[in-house]
Structure formats: structure tokens, C-alpha cells
Design a protein around this motif. Structure first.
Motif, PDB file in Angstrom:
ATOM      1  N   PHE A   1     -19.455   4.452   6.870  1.00 15.56           N
ATOM      2  CA  PHE A   1     -19.998   4.253   5.527  1.00 15.56           C
ATOM      3  C   PHE A   1     -19.642   5.400   4.575  1.00 15.56           C
ATOM      4  N   MET A   2     -18.709   6.257   4.985  1.00 12.09           N
ATOM      5  CA  MET A   2     -18.245   7.344   4.125  1.00 12.09           C
ATOM      6  C   MET A   2     -16.727   7.273   3.991  1.00 12.09           C
ATOM      7  N   PRO A   3     -16.222   6.263   3.293  1.00  8.57           N
ATOM      8  CA  PRO A   3     -14.765   6.078   3.215  1.00  8.57           C
ATOM      9  C   PRO A   3     -14.025   7.254   2.604  1.00  8.57           C
ATOM     10  N   HIS A   4     -14.692   8.050   1.786  1.00  6.31           N
ATOM     11  CA  HIS A   4     -14.011   9.203   1.206  1.00  6.31           C
ATOM     12  C   HIS A   4     -13.660  10.243   2.265  1.00  6.31           C
ATOM     13  N   LYS A   5     -14.255  10.117   3.454  1.00  2.26           N
ATOM     14  CA  LYS A   5     -13.943  11.024   4.551  1.00  2.26           C
ATOM     15  C   LYS A   5     -13.034  10.391   5.610  1.00  2.26           C
ATOM     16  N   TRP A   6     -12.641   9.142   5.403  1.00 10.34           N
ATOM     17  CA  TRP A   6     -11.715   8.521   6.347  1.00 10.34           C
ATOM     18  C   TRP A   6     -10.404   9.293   6.347  1.00 10.34           C
TER      19      TRP A   6
ATOM     20  N   GLY B   1      -7.301   8.449   6.603  1.00  8.84           N
ATOM     21  CA  GLY B   1      -6.238   7.940   5.749  1.00  8.84           C
ATOM     22  C   GLY B   1      -6.433   8.295   4.292  1.00  8.84           C
ATOM     23  N   ILE B   2      -7.679   8.297   3.829  1.00 14.10           N
ATOM     24  CA  ILE B   2      -7.978   8.660   2.440  1.00 14.10           C
ATOM     25  C   ILE B   2      -7.782  10.155   2.231  1.00 14.10           C
ATOM     26  N   VAL B   3      -8.299  10.967   3.152  1.00 13.00           N
ATOM     27  CA  VAL B   3      -8.214  12.419   3.013  1.00 13.00           C
ATOM     28  C   VAL B   3      -6.763  12.886   3.052  1.00 13.00           C
ATOM     29  N   VAL B   4      -5.995  12.380   4.014  1.00 10.90           N
ATOM     30  CA  VAL B   4      -4.584  12.782   4.119  1.00 10.90           C
ATOM     31  C   VAL B   4      -3.834  12.392   2.846  1.00 10.90           C
ATOM     32  N   HIS B   5      -4.070  11.192   2.372  1.00  8.13           N
ATOM     33  CA  HIS B   5      -3.364  10.726   1.168  1.00  8.13           C
ATOM     34  C   HIS B   5      -3.707  11.595  -0.040  1.00  8.13           C
ATOM     35  N   ASP B   6      -5.003  11.831  -0.270  1.00  4.99           N
ATOM     36  CA  ASP B   6      -5.413  12.595  -1.451  1.00  4.99           C
ATOM     37  C   ASP B   6      -4.916  14.029  -1.382  1.00  4.99           C
TER      38      ASP B   6
ATOM     39  N   ASP C   1      -4.804  21.254   2.629  1.00  9.33           N
ATOM     40  CA  ASP C   1      -6.132  20.773   3.004  1.00  9.33           C
ATOM     41  C   ASP C   1      -7.005  21.971   3.356  1.00  9.33           C
ATOM     42  N   ARG C   2      -8.277  21.686   3.558  1.00 15.32           N
ATOM     43  CA  ARG C   2      -9.229  22.754   3.822  1.00 15.32           C
ATOM     44  C   ARG C   2      -9.205  23.214   5.279  1.00 15.32           C
ATOM     45  N   SER C   3      -8.612  22.441   6.136  1.00 13.64           N
ATOM     46  CA  SER C   3      -8.640  22.775   7.563  1.00 13.64           C
ATOM     47  C   SER C   3      -7.780  23.983   7.899  1.00 13.64           C
ATOM     48  N   GLY C   4      -6.793  24.262   7.077  1.00 10.93           N
ATOM     49  CA  GLY C   4      -5.884  25.360   7.375  1.00 10.93           C
ATOM     50  C   GLY C   4      -4.870  25.021   8.443  1.00 10.93           C
TER      51      GLY C   4
ATOM     52  N   THR D   1       0.816  -1.211   0.000  1.00 12.66           N
ATOM     53  CA  THR D   1       0.000   0.000   0.000  1.00 12.66           C
ATOM     54  C   THR D   1       0.847   1.258   0.000  1.00 12.66           C
ATOM     55  N   ASP D   2       0.275   2.338  -0.518  1.00 18.21           N
ATOM     56  CA  ASP D   2       0.864   3.654  -0.334  1.00 18.21           C
ATOM     57  C   ASP D   2      -0.063   4.546   0.488  1.00 18.21           C
ATOM     58  N   HIS D   3      -1.107   3.946   1.074  1.00 20.50           N
ATOM     59  CA  HIS D   3      -2.008   4.637   2.007  1.00 20.50           C
ATOM     60  C   HIS D   3      -1.592   4.240   3.427  1.00 20.50           C
ATOM     61  N   TYR D   4      -0.574   4.892   3.921  1.00 18.29           N
ATOM     62  CA  TYR D   4       0.072   4.433   5.147  1.00 18.29           C
ATOM     63  C   TYR D   4      -0.775   4.692   6.386  1.00 18.29           C
ATOM     64  N   VAL D   5      -1.396   5.846   6.468  1.00 19.31           N
ATOM     65  CA  VAL D   5      -2.257   6.140   7.616  1.00 19.31           C
ATOM     66  C   VAL D   5      -3.450   5.187   7.624  1.00 19.31           C
ATOM     67  N   LEU D   6      -4.039   4.962   6.475  1.00 16.79           N
ATOM     68  CA  LEU D   6      -5.186   4.051   6.391  1.00 16.79           C
ATOM     69  C   LEU D   6      -4.798   2.647   6.822  1.00 16.79           C
TER      70      LEU D   6
END
Length: 526
Positions: free
Chosen positions: A394-399, A401-406, A510-513, A84-89
Motif C-alpha cells: 500500500f506504499m507504491p512510492h516505495k516500490w 520499480g518506482i524508486v529506481v526510476h525516479d 540514491d540514498r542507499s549509497g 512503459t518506461d518503468h521497466y523494473v516495475l
């Protein structure tokens, strides 16, 4: 309350029992959703970055890791085997697996001692609703939850070994292996050794000393040696360097650094006692303790127990020893943080199992209403943390690991000239998730960098790092293509100043600032 009491007393296969299983499954979904969506925090950087660089660098001499080596080795195996290259996930999925393992170990212990589905369910629910474990200690890719899982399996194998004594030395071998692995995950788990050692030598009563040595003590020692091989390997390589990172780092430089900070922190015993009160005297931990005490005292009030208290056998005293020493070791680290108070909490749940095992049928019926109340109240206590995790699951796009990677890929993708840009940052997760490379000097995140000037002169040769005072010269020798800083990070000022002084331009991360990426002027995409 009556419905819950009936639920706990029904026979396997009943509709209500299936409902209880379903409820635990829903709680598990909420738990996994919480783990997978919990924000990244500082401690995860050192473990994940070290694991990723471990194959090409020495864990202590090059990367500055400051714990025993088992967690980076585990993570390295996960990353290597999965590709994997999704290390946090991947790390968070390992945490989910650790929760499943801890629940399974408690369930096995409860079934071994009580053969009661009600006690199995109670133990699992008390674990899943523990508010201390539902905080950072049980959510993050750190060395706080995994030792609990491994040590509970160590206890299970030990119980099995004691009850199937002769001819089963492999159970004691597995117990010793698990205990040693737990210590290799976090050194404070050394508290496990005295209670288990005493029980192996002294219990069960009536066994000759030679039999105890042959069937229990020596197999446990053998398992402990096998489990301790990673730490022993690094200790043998460089004893002084190993101790400088895993012991003296905490007793000298780390302590001195925190003493210099003019901000709220818990350094003394009074403050530690307040944290202990918050972590232990509330929620599922307090409820479990109350249930265990009640079950212990019920036989004492019975006139039908002339033979004495059945519960107070070797396993009872082993569990008491684990709770007492686990509580004591929680007060050692300075400064104190909530995650340091996790060692005794799982064994309080074990005490519920052990005291219930000492009850006769009539006494178990007497304990049932309180058990039902404890289950109900613990579920209420954990609901505010578990319920939001259900939709999050049920919202993996918000996990996380996914958010940090993207986000990291998108930000570092704006750097031209190389597929793996060189990044200077104290938060290496983001650089590595984005496909960048980092300086080994920053693999430990902020944890070595910020205390570098406090390292005793005799130990500095063991640490590959830089410091705030030496940072400009260090970066000038090999300028990074990008710099990632945390906007509210106390250790990032010099990195930000260097970026501004050298004309690095900001790009969104990211959007969090919370984080900023600053790119070298000649590194942008054309």
C-alpha cells in the motif's frame, strides 16, 4: 488446530471457508508487496537490458545474452505493448502474474484430481509460503519462477489429456507447448522431458500404441516444436554462436572465472548438498514432503485395501520422476546458488495432491489433521517474509520499480546536452530507467564483461564485449557522458578508475549509497 481442521472440512460457501479465502487474499497482498519492494539485484540487469535492446540488436551476437531467449522476448513484448518506461516495475508486475499463474495451475490440478477445496487451498498456501521461492528466486525479474508457472500448466493440460484421452489431442499439444516454453526460459528445465515422454508413451494402461502415438505423443511433439521456435530460430541462424553463449559460456569461461576468485563460493558437491539441505529440508517444502509421505503410507496400513495402492498410478510415478530429475539437475551448475534448487519444489506440492487423490473418504478424514497442521506451520514459516509485504503493497512510492526510476531520472537529468545521455555501466537497469543509452557491450551487465578474458580463443568472435584490460582504450574511442558504478561491486574498479582519471564528477543517485553516478566534466547542466 481443531478450528483449522474444521475450516478445511467445511462445505463451500461457509463462513469459515470464506475466511480461508480471505486469508489467502491477505497472504497474496503480502506476497505482491514483497515482490514489488524487493531490492534490485544483479541478475535482473541482463534480462531487462537485453529485452529493451532486443528490437535493434541481435540477442546473442550483439548483446551477449547467455540464456535461452524466451524471457527477454516476453519482457520485450510487455514493454512494447504497455509503452512503459518503468521497466523494473513492469518486470516485477510480470513476476506477480507468474505467482498468480502458478497458484492457479496448482489449484486446477488439485481440483481436477480431488474435487476438494481443502486440497486446493493447501496447495496454494504451500506455494505462497515456500521460503525458497520467497527469496530471490521468486522475487526478481529472472528466469527462475516463470518456468515453474508454465511447467505446472503443462502438467495440468497433460492430466486433462490423459483423463479425456480420445478426441482431445489439443490438450497434449498445449502440454508440449508449455514444457517447451519452460525450457526456453531456462535450459535446466530440460529435466521435464523424460518423465513426460515416458508417461505419454506408457500411460494410460490398455491403450494401443498407435492410439498413444496419435492422441498424445505426436501432439506433444508438435506443441514442443511450436514452443521451441524462438530457440530454434537463433540456433538455425548461428549454431556455434548460440552454443557458445548458452552452453560453453557456463562450462568454460564462467566456471574458470569463479575459480580465480578468492572469496567464499560453492564449487563442490559437499557444499551443494548443504545448500540443498537448507533449501529443501525446511519450511513449506519439508512440510509438503511429510504430508505427501503420510498420505502415501496411510493406505498401506489399511486392511480394507486388498486391491492395492490406488495412489501409485502413472501420475504418481510421473510426479516422482519430475521431483527426482528436478533435484538432480539442481546440482549441475557450478558455482551453486540457492535459486538453482527451485526445480523440484512445486512438484513436491503436486505430490501432496496426487497422494491425497489416492485416498478413500475414510483415509482423507485421517489425513485432515496433519493437513491442517501443515497449513498452519507453513503459514508460520512464511509469515516473517509475507507480513512486511502487506504495508509495502500500500506504499507504491516505495516500490522498487518506482524508486529506481525516479532516482535514475533525477541523477541523469543533471547531464546536459542530450535527452538520452550515453552511460557506461555494468548495471544497465539504472541507465535505461533514467532515460539514458548504454553500450551494447554492457547489455549483459557484469556477466560477460567479467569473464571476457576467460573466453576460449575459438569463442571470442561470438561475443561483443570488452574486458578490464581493454576498458580504457574502449571508452577513449567513444567516451560516455556518465559512468554508473556499484560502490561494493567487484567488477567496477576499472570503470571507477577511468572516471577518476578523466575528471568525472559524482552526482547523487540514491540514498542507499550503493551506487554512484559520475558525470563527464563537460556534460553537466549549465
Amino acid at each position: 488446530m481443531g478450528a483449522i481442521s474444521r475450516l478445511l472440512s467445511l462445505q463451500p460457501g461457509s463462513a469459515l471457508r470464506n475466511t480461508a479465502v480471505g486469508a489467502i487474499a491477505v497472504m497474496a497482498i503480502g506476497l505482491f508487496g514483497r515482490v514489488l519492494s524487493y531490492p534490485v539485484q544483479d541478475d535482473e540487469n541482463i534480462h531487462i537490458a537485453t529485452a529493451l535492446l532486443l528490437s535493434d540488436h541481435h540477442i546473442y551476437r550483439d548483446l551477449g545474452f547467455v540464456h535461452l531467449p524466451n524471457l527477454p522476448l516476453m519482457l520485450n513484448a510487455v514493454f512494447s505493448l504497455s509503452g512503459t518506461d518503468h521497466y523494473v516495475l513492469a518486470g516485477r508486475l510480470l513476476v506477480c502474474l507468474a505467482w498468480v499463474g502458478a497458484a492457479a495451475a496448482l489449484g486446477l490440478i488439485a481440483w481436477q484430481k480431488t474435487k476438494s477445496p481443502a486440497v486446493v487451498a493447501t496447495a496454494i498456501i504451500l506455494l505462497m509460503t515456500n521460503t525458497l521461492l520467497l527469496g530471490p528466486a521468486g522475487m526478481l525479474v529472472t528466469n527462475n519462477l516463470l518456468p515453474i508457472t508454465v511447467s505446472l500448466f503443462g502438467l495440468y493440460f497433460f492430466i486433462r489429456g490423459m483423463e479425456e484421452y480420445r478426441g482431445r489431442p489439443w490438450l497434449f499439444f498445449l502440454s508440449g507447448l508449455c514444457i517447451s516454453v519452460a525450457i526456453g526460459l531456462k535450459v535446466n528445465n530440460i529435466f521435464l522431458v523424460p518423465p513426460f515422454a515416458a508417461a505419454a508413451f506408457l500411460a494410460p494402461a490398455g491403450q494401443p500404441f498407435g492410439a498413444r502415438l496419435k492422441h498424445a505423443v505426436l501432439p506433444m511433439i508438435a506443441g514442443g516444436l511450436v514452443g521451441g521456435l524462438p530457440a530454434l530460430y537463433y540456433l538455425a541462424q548461428d549454431p556455434d554462436g548460440f552454443l557458445a553463449h548458452t552452453l560453453r559460456y557456463f562450462t568454460y569461461a564462467h566456471h574458470d572465472y569463479w575459480q580465480t576468485l578468492d572469496e567464499p563460493k560453492v564449487m563442490g558437491m559437499a557444499g551443494k548438498l548443504q545448500i540443498a539441505e537448507q533449501m529443501w529440508l525446511g519450511g513449506a517444502t519439508l512440510l509438503a514432503a511429510c504430508l505427501a509421505l503420510y498420505q502415501f503410507f496411510v493406505p498401506l496400513s489399511s486392511r480394507e485395501r486388498p486391491e492395492g495402492h490406488v495412489a501409485a498410478g502413472w501420475l504418481f510415478w510421473l510426479t516422482i520422476g519430475l521431483i527426482a530429475l528436478g533435484a538432480a539437475v539442481s546440482f549441475i551448475p557450478t558455482p551453486a546458488f540457492s535459486q538453482y534448487f527451485t526445480p523440484p519444489v512445486a512438484f513436491v506440492i503436486v505430490l501432496v495432491i496426487v497422494t491425497h487423490a489416492g485416498l478413500d473418504e475414510r483415509e482423507r478424514r485421517l489425513a485432515l489433521p496433519l493437513m491442517a497442521a501443515v497449513v498452519a506451520l507453513s503459514m508460520v514459516a512464511g509469515a516473517s517474509r509475507l507480513v512486511p509485504g502487506i504495508p509495502a503493497f500500500f506504499m507504491p512510492h516505495k516500490w522498487t520499480g518506482i524508486v529506481v526510476h525516479d532516482n535514475a531520472r533525477a541523477a541523469l537529468g543533471q547531464i546536459g546536452g542530450t535527452a538520452a545521455p550515453r552511460v557506461a555501466t555494468l548495471w544497465p537497469i539504472y541507465a535505461l530507467e533514467g532515460g539514458g543509452t548504454i553500450y551494447p557491450e554492457f547489455a549483459a551487465g557484469p556477466f560477460v564483461y567479467r569473464i571476457a578474458d576467460h573466453i576460449p580463443a575459438a569463442d571470442r568472435r561470438h561475443f561483443r564485449t570488452t574486458s578490464a584490460s581493454r576498458l580504457p582504450a574502449f571508452l577513449d574511442a567513444d567516451p560516455p557522458q556518465a559512468i554508473i558504478v556499484k560502490n561494493n561491486g567487484r567488477s567496477d574498479g576499472e570503470l571507477r578508475d577511468y572516471a577518476i582519471a578523466n575528471g568525472y564528477r559524482p552526482v547523487p543517485l540514491d540514498r542507499s549509497g550503493e551506487l554512484s553516478v559520475l558525470v563527464r566534466p563537460d556534460s553537466g547542466k549549465k
